[in-house]
Design a protein around this motif. Structure first.
Motif, PDB file in Angstrom:
ATOM      1  N   GLN A   1       0.881  -1.163  -0.055  1.00 41.57           N
ATOM      2  CA  GLN A   1      -0.015  -0.085  -0.216  1.00 41.57           C
ATOM      3  C   GLN A   1       0.814   1.185  -0.032  1.00 41.57           C
ATOM      4  O   GLN A   1       0.588   2.303  -0.672  1.00 41.57           O
ATOM      5  CB  GLN A   1      -0.955   0.025   1.300  1.00 41.57           C
ATOM      6  CG  GLN A   1      -2.187  -1.069   1.059  1.00 41.57           C
ATOM      7  CD  GLN A   1      -3.232  -0.402   1.915  1.00 41.57           C
ATOM      8  OE1 GLN A   1      -4.455  -0.840   1.479  1.00 41.57           O
ATOM      9  NE2 GLN A   1      -3.016  -0.047   3.108  1.00 41.57           N
ATOM     10  N   LEU A   2       1.876   1.119   0.796  1.00 39.03           N
ATOM     11  CA  LEU A   2       2.891   2.423   0.850  1.00 39.03           C
ATOM     12  C   LEU A   2       3.463   2.613  -0.440  1.00 39.03           C
ATOM     13  O   LEU A   2       3.573   3.666  -0.891  1.00 39.03           O
ATOM     14  CB  LEU A   2       3.695   2.231   1.926  1.00 39.03           C
ATOM     15  CG  LEU A   2       5.016   3.319   2.131  1.00 39.03           C
ATOM     16  CD1 LEU A   2       4.292   4.506   2.314  1.00 39.03           C
ATOM     17  CD2 LEU A   2       5.906   2.803   3.124  1.00 39.03           C
ATOM     18  N   VAL A   3       3.882   1.658  -1.349  1.00 32.69           N
ATOM     19  CA  VAL A   3       4.404   1.792  -2.449  1.00 32.69           C
ATOM     20  C   VAL A   3       3.577   2.215  -3.562  1.00 32.69           C
ATOM     21  O   VAL A   3       4.062   3.220  -4.250  1.00 32.69           O
ATOM     22  CB  VAL A   3       5.137   0.230  -2.845  1.00 32.69           C
ATOM     23  CG1 VAL A   3       5.480   0.372  -4.393  1.00 32.69           C
ATOM     24  CG2 VAL A   3       6.357  -0.112  -2.155  1.00 32.69           C
ATOM     25  N   LEU A   4       2.375   1.838  -3.374  1.00 30.39           N
ATOM     26  CA  LEU A   4       1.280   2.260  -4.331  1.00 30.39           C
ATOM     27  C   LEU A   4       1.038   3.747  -4.306  1.00 30.39           C
ATOM     28  O   LEU A   4       0.828   4.528  -4.914  1.00 30.39           O
ATOM     29  CB  LEU A   4       0.324   1.445  -4.354  1.00 30.39           C
ATOM     30  CG  LEU A   4       0.410  -0.122  -4.826  1.00 30.39           C
ATOM     31  CD1 LEU A   4      -0.716  -0.815  -4.961  1.00 30.39           C
ATOM     32  CD2 LEU A   4       1.027  -0.031  -6.403  1.00 30.39           C
ATOM     33  N   LEU A   5       0.961   4.083  -2.927  1.00 26.39           N
ATOM     34  CA  LEU A   5       0.294   5.581  -2.444  1.00 26.39           C
ATOM     35  C   LEU A   5       1.546   6.502  -2.928  1.00 26.39           C
ATOM     36  O   LEU A   5       1.498   7.510  -3.410  1.00 26.39           O
ATOM     37  CB  LEU A   5       0.048   5.509  -0.951  1.00 26.39           C
ATOM     38  CG  LEU A   5      -0.427   7.000  -0.698  1.00 26.39           C
ATOM     39  CD1 LEU A   5      -1.905   7.494  -1.496  1.00 26.39           C
ATOM     40  CD2 LEU A   5      -0.709   7.104   0.713  1.00 26.39           C
ATOM     41  N   THR A   6       2.697   5.964  -2.760  1.00 29.45           N
ATOM     42  CA  THR A   6       3.853   6.644  -3.166  1.00 29.45           C
ATOM     43  C   THR A   6       4.061   7.072  -4.561  1.00 29.45           C
ATOM     44  O   THR A   6       4.413   8.011  -4.984  1.00 29.45           O
ATOM     45  CB  THR A   6       5.276   6.088  -2.634  1.00 29.45           C
ATOM     46  OG1 THR A   6       5.356   5.995  -1.204  1.00 29.45           O
ATOM     47  CG2 THR A   6       6.505   7.019  -2.864  1.00 29.45           C
ATOM     48  N   GLY A   7       3.523   5.778  -5.430  1.00 27.02           N
ATOM     49  CA  GLY A   7       3.533   5.830  -6.774  1.00 27.02           C
ATOM     50  C   GLY A   7       2.706   7.032  -7.190  1.00 27.02           C
ATOM     51  O   GLY A   7       2.758   7.670  -8.082  1.00 27.02           O
ATOM     52  N   VAL A   8       1.432   6.908  -6.537  1.00 24.41           N
ATOM     53  CA  VAL A   8       0.127   8.030  -6.976  1.00 24.41           C
ATOM     54  C   VAL A   8       0.640   9.452  -6.694  1.00 24.41           C
ATOM     55  O   VAL A   8       0.693  10.256  -7.579  1.00 24.41           O
ATOM     56  CB  VAL A   8      -0.944   7.801  -5.958  1.00 24.41           C
ATOM     57  CG1 VAL A   8      -1.896   8.657  -6.101  1.00 24.41           C
ATOM     58  CG2 VAL A   8      -1.526   6.266  -6.441  1.00 24.41           C
ATOM     59  N   GLN A   9       1.420   9.519  -5.631  1.00 22.96           N
ATOM     60  CA  GLN A   9       1.875  10.775  -5.303  1.00 22.96           C
ATOM     61  C   GLN A   9       3.050  11.495  -6.141  1.00 22.96           C
ATOM     62  O   GLN A   9       2.973  12.473  -6.654  1.00 22.96           O
ATOM     63  CB  GLN A   9       2.630  11.011  -3.561  1.00 22.96           C
ATOM     64  CG  GLN A   9       1.349  10.733  -2.720  1.00 22.96           C
ATOM     65  CD  GLN A   9       2.100  10.547  -1.276  1.00 22.96           C
ATOM     66  OE1 GLN A   9       3.106   9.975  -1.194  1.00 22.96           O
ATOM     67  NE2 GLN A   9       1.234  10.575  -0.227  1.00 22.96           N
TER      68      GLN A   9
END
Length: 469
Positions: free
Chosen positions: A136-144
């Motif tokens: 989840q952290l990796v994907l949210l960082t990707g969105v940002q």
């Protein structure tokens, strides 16, 4: 004829333009593309997958403790003696070699080994939830990272357009000064505005460079032509329902629950360690006198019952420590529930604020556009000064920049809500890529295979594929 030829040329040119334009559009990268790359290229995920495999091996080692343990021993010793008889000293010595095999099998230990095995399994399940949290952290960082590149690209384009307009205003002011319609002050104000616009453009370009670096780290490659996300995740807006979903499925809560279960099992294992254990023992060996031809062979088999009498309070301390760790995990479970609920509430609040800011900035851009156009027309009629025009243009620039940020903030806030609920995973987003199977490695090692077995050889191939051998 000339008209027909011209039409044909125009149609051909249009067709060529479409052929050139179509591949460019096909290469446009979507947010889903970026998130797939983020998942596949994440070193953080690789690190935590290795930690999960390490936890899997704890289960294998616990299982191995229930199997026979066979060791070999070998030693060479030299016996030296000296005797004095009737004043005569005699020396003698013998060199003996011993070779033996010993074996033992745990028959019963009041469930201690089974408790430790089950605790290791619970730790594996908790570590799997940690891996989901990292995902989840990796994907949210990707969105940002994705939205920040779009945000800063639009900032640069906005600043470039603003600089062009100000340069036009400067030229107009200089022309009007030449004919005596404005003063040198108006020209200086326009020159100052151009200089500030150049500075703002440089800052925006620097921010874009940093955003690209962040994108490269989060996604694993340089950004291409990025497509602004059209649809954001469908969210009901029911905060209470979202909190209920988060409490049921958020990986942080599920991890804490597994850690509580493991701590409970460790207490039972510590209690069982205070009781005796029953073992089957066997030994076979040979002893040879290396100086002579004498040798002997011997073997034994038996049942051994062993239990603690006094160990300085170590076992009691271990049990109290396990109980304290259980209490700590229960507290962590309570805190995780509170934190997840708070995160959901905060994420929804941020989303609502971002949406409200976006709507307000849309209206601000509309009003600022009307005001700027009106002031510019009035300045051409002599009713407004150059400073009035520059102020109106700056207001429009600020409103447009705020709208760009608000659009990016809405997308980031929406995906932050999904992360707070525990639903920002490759599977939940339906990204259409093969995900890491946390059970695959566990299934290979849970029976503690040896290297010479078929399972062990299969495990070796897996390890080579992982690049670990």
């Amino acid at each position: 004829m000339i008209f027909d030829r011209t039409c044909r040329y125009a149609i051909a040119a249009l067709g060529f333009a479409l052929l050139v334009w179509a591949p460019v559009q096909a290469r446009a990268e979507t947010l889903a593309d970026a998130l797939r790359s983020a998942y596949l290229n994440s070193g953080l995920l690789d690190q935590n997958r290795a930690l999960l495999r390490s936890a899997d091996e704890d289960v294998a080692q616990a299982v191995a403790s229930l199997r026979p343990i066979i060791d070999w021993t070998a030693d060479i010793s030299r016996d030296i003696s000296r005797s004095n008889t009737l004043g005569r000293t005699r020396k003698s010595g013998a060199t003996t070699g011993n070779l033996g095999i010993t074996g033992s099998l745990l028959l019963y230990d009041f469930g201690r080994s089974e408790f430790l095995t089950e605790a290791a399994k619970e730790t594996v399940l908790a570590t799997r939830q940690t891996l989901i949290s990292i995902e989840q952290l990796v994907l949210l960082t990707g969105v940002q990272a994705y939205m920040n590149v779009i945000r800063n690209q639009e900032f640069v384009a906005l600043r470039q357009n603003n600089l062009r307009l100000l340069q036009q205003e400067l030229r107009a002011a200089q022309d009007r000064f030449e004919v005596g319609e404005v003063t040198r002050t108006d020209v200086a104000q326009a020159e100052a505005a151009v200089a500030l616009a150049q500075s703002g453009l440089a800052v925006a370009q620097g921010d874009l460079t940093r955003a690209i670096e962040e994108f490269r780290e989060a996604i694993g490659r340089d950004p291409g032509v990025l497509e602004t996300p059209g649809d954001i995740p469908g969210l009901s807006g029911d905060v209470a329902a979202a909190k209920a979903v988060a409490v049921r499925r958020h990986p942080d809560i599920l991890e804490a629950q597994r850690n509580v279960s493991a701590a409970e099992l460790n207490i039972r294992a510590a209690d069982a360690a205070m009781r005796p254990s029953l073992n089957l023992t066997a030994r076979v060996g040979t002893s040879d006198d290396l100086a002579e031809s004498d040798n002997s062979r011997a073997g034994s088999v038996g049942i051994e019952l062993r239990g603690p009498i006094y160990q300085g309070g170590r076992l009691s301390s271990a049990k109290r420590q396990a109980m304290a760790q259980r209490d700590a995990q229960l507290a962590q479970l309570h805190l995780a529930g509170l934190q997840v609920k708070q995160d959901v509430g905060n994420a929804y609040a941020n989303l609502q604020a971002a949406r409200a800011a976006r709507d307000a900035n849309r209206e601000a851009v509309r009003a600022a556009t009307v005001a700027f156009e009106g002031v510019r027309e009035e300045a051409q009629l002599g009713a407004r000064t150059t400073l009035d025009v520059l102020d109106a243009e700056q207001d429009l620039l600020d409103a447009q920049a705020n709208l760009i940020s608000a659009n990016a903030d809405v997308v980031i806030a929406a995906y932050s809500v999904l992360a707070a609920m525990g639903e920002l995973t490759v599977r939940d987003l339906n990204l259409g890529i093969q995900t890491y199977d946390p059970a695959a490695y566990y299934d290979l090692v849970k029976t503690a295979p040896v290297e010479s077995s078929a399972q062990g050889r299969k495990l070796d191939r897996v390890l080579r594929a992982l690049g670990k051998n």
